[in-house]
Enzyme design. Structure first.
Site, PDB file in Angstrom:
ATOM      1  N   HIS A 156       0.836  -1.199   0.000  1.00  0.00           N
ATOM      2  CA  HIS A 156       0.000   0.000   0.000  1.00  0.00           C
ATOM      3  C   HIS A 156       0.871   1.250   0.000  1.00  0.00           C
ATOM      4  O   HIS A 156       1.990   1.248   0.526  1.00  0.00           O
ATOM      5  CB  HIS A 156      -0.908   0.013   1.235  1.00  0.00           C
ATOM      6  CG  HIS A 156      -1.932  -1.073   1.239  1.00  0.00           C
ATOM      7  ND1 HIS A 156      -3.199  -0.917   0.732  1.00  0.00           N
ATOM      8  CD2 HIS A 156      -1.863  -2.352   1.680  1.00  0.00           C
ATOM      9  CE1 HIS A 156      -3.874  -2.046   0.878  1.00  0.00           C
ATOM     10  NE2 HIS A 156      -3.079  -2.930   1.447  1.00  0.00           N
ATOM     11  N   THR A 177      14.203  -7.566  -0.537  1.00  0.00           N
ATOM     12  CA  THR A 177      13.569  -6.358  -1.070  1.00  0.00           C
ATOM     13  C   THR A 177      13.913  -6.102  -2.532  1.00  0.00           C
ATOM     14  O   THR A 177      13.311  -5.235  -3.153  1.00  0.00           O
ATOM     15  CB  THR A 177      14.006  -5.135  -0.241  1.00  0.00           C
ATOM     16  OG1 THR A 177      15.429  -4.986  -0.335  1.00  0.00           O
ATOM     17  CG2 THR A 177      13.608  -5.300   1.223  1.00  0.00           C
ATOM     18  N   LYS A 178      14.906  -6.831  -3.065  1.00  0.00           N
ATOM     19  CA  LYS A 178      15.283  -6.649  -4.466  1.00  0.00           C
ATOM     20  C   LYS A 178      15.722  -7.988  -5.041  1.00  0.00           C
ATOM     21  O   LYS A 178      15.908  -8.962  -4.324  1.00  0.00           O
ATOM     22  CB  LYS A 178      16.391  -5.610  -4.593  1.00  0.00           C
ATOM     23  CG  LYS A 178      17.664  -5.959  -3.847  1.00  0.00           C
ATOM     24  CD  LYS A 178      18.685  -4.826  -3.962  1.00  0.00           C
ATOM     25  CE  LYS A 178      19.971  -5.170  -3.212  1.00  0.00           C
ATOM     26  NZ  LYS A 178      20.965  -4.066  -3.319  1.00  0.00           N
TER      27      LYS A 178
END
Length: 260
Positions: free
Chosen positions: A183, A235-236
């Site tokens: 979000h 995260t990557k």
């Protein structure tokens, strides 16, 4: 006198309950009889088959006690030869959706596999106990695809608000979380978690190993034969063959110096 009247009321309610249960058992068996059934199937009653879609059970498949298959209009669920659906497991296909399990697959006890875009699980793959694989954001749905010989560990949560694609011979450890949506927490909504939704597919390529209690965030790709250490937050993207760990996950392989 009051006790006697209450006893009668309770008995009537109990008989009503028994009547309802008998009706449901008859309906479940009728839906099972209307399915396409291979030879040598094994059924441990009661099993719960509900809805108006089509169910195909391949030869030698096994439905264990209180396993549940939900069929929405226009949907189709195919359980391949020799596959097993364990007690209390729940498979539900959304409208016009196909869920297909290959040969010798397994969905273990109390796991939920619910999808409105499509599921394809390759031969010999399994979903372990108490897993939850379904969209976690209302109004969003993606495909769940898993190749051959792969396994999702116990108590793993896979959010299929966008596509999740798992290759061949992949291992996900227990208590992993795979997110495909987030979000916009910078929005002006009162609750940070009610901001605008953005999604990203997660891809785990052939031969990768994701350790226990790992979190994969939306949009990441875990490369072929890569390893993610237990407890990491990814995260990557992780390059093929790399070993990563930590929060956020970083490469643990010492880079070779260029001696020119």
């Amino acid at each position: 006198m009051k006790t006697f009247i209450n006893l009668i009321r309770i008995k009537l309610l109990y008989f009503k309950y028994l009547g309802n249960r008998l009706g449901r058992f008859f309906y479940w068996n009728l839906r099972l009889a209307q399915s396409t059934l291979g030879s040598g199937i094994r059924i441990h009653f009661p099993v719960i088959i509900e809805g108006n879609g089509k169910l195909t059970l391949g030869s030698g498949t096994e439905l264990m006690k209180r396993s549940k298959i939900g069929l929405s209009p226009g949907s189709r669920v195919i359980i391949g030869n020799g596959s097993r659906i364990h007690p209390e497991a729940n498979i539900h296909a959304g409208k016009d959706t196909m869920i297909s399990l290959g040969e010798k697959c397994a969905v273990l006890t109390h796991s939920v596999l619910r999808n409105g875009k499509g599921v394809e699980i390759g031969n010999g793959s399994s979903v372990s106990s108490y897993c939850n694989i379904f969209p976690r954001e209302p109004g969003y749905d993606g495909k769940f695809i898993m190749g051959q010989g792969s396994n999702v560990g116990d108590n793993t949560i896979i959010d299929t608000s966008d596509d999740v694609i798992i290759g061949d011979q992949v291992a996900l450890g227990p208590f992993d979380i795979v997110y495909t949506h987030d979000h916009n927490y910078h929005s002006d909504t009162f609750a940070a978690w009610k901001g605008g939704v953005h999604t990203g597919k997660v891809i785990i390529e052939d031969g990768a190993w994701v350790g226990a209690r790992v979190v994969l965030l939306p949009g990441v790709t875990i490369g072929r034969r890569a390893i993610v250490a237990a407890g990491s937050v990814v995260t990557k993207d992780v390059m093929a063959g790399d070993i990563v760990g930590g929060i956020p996950a970083k490469s643990l392989i010492k880079k070779k110096e260029n001696n020119g």
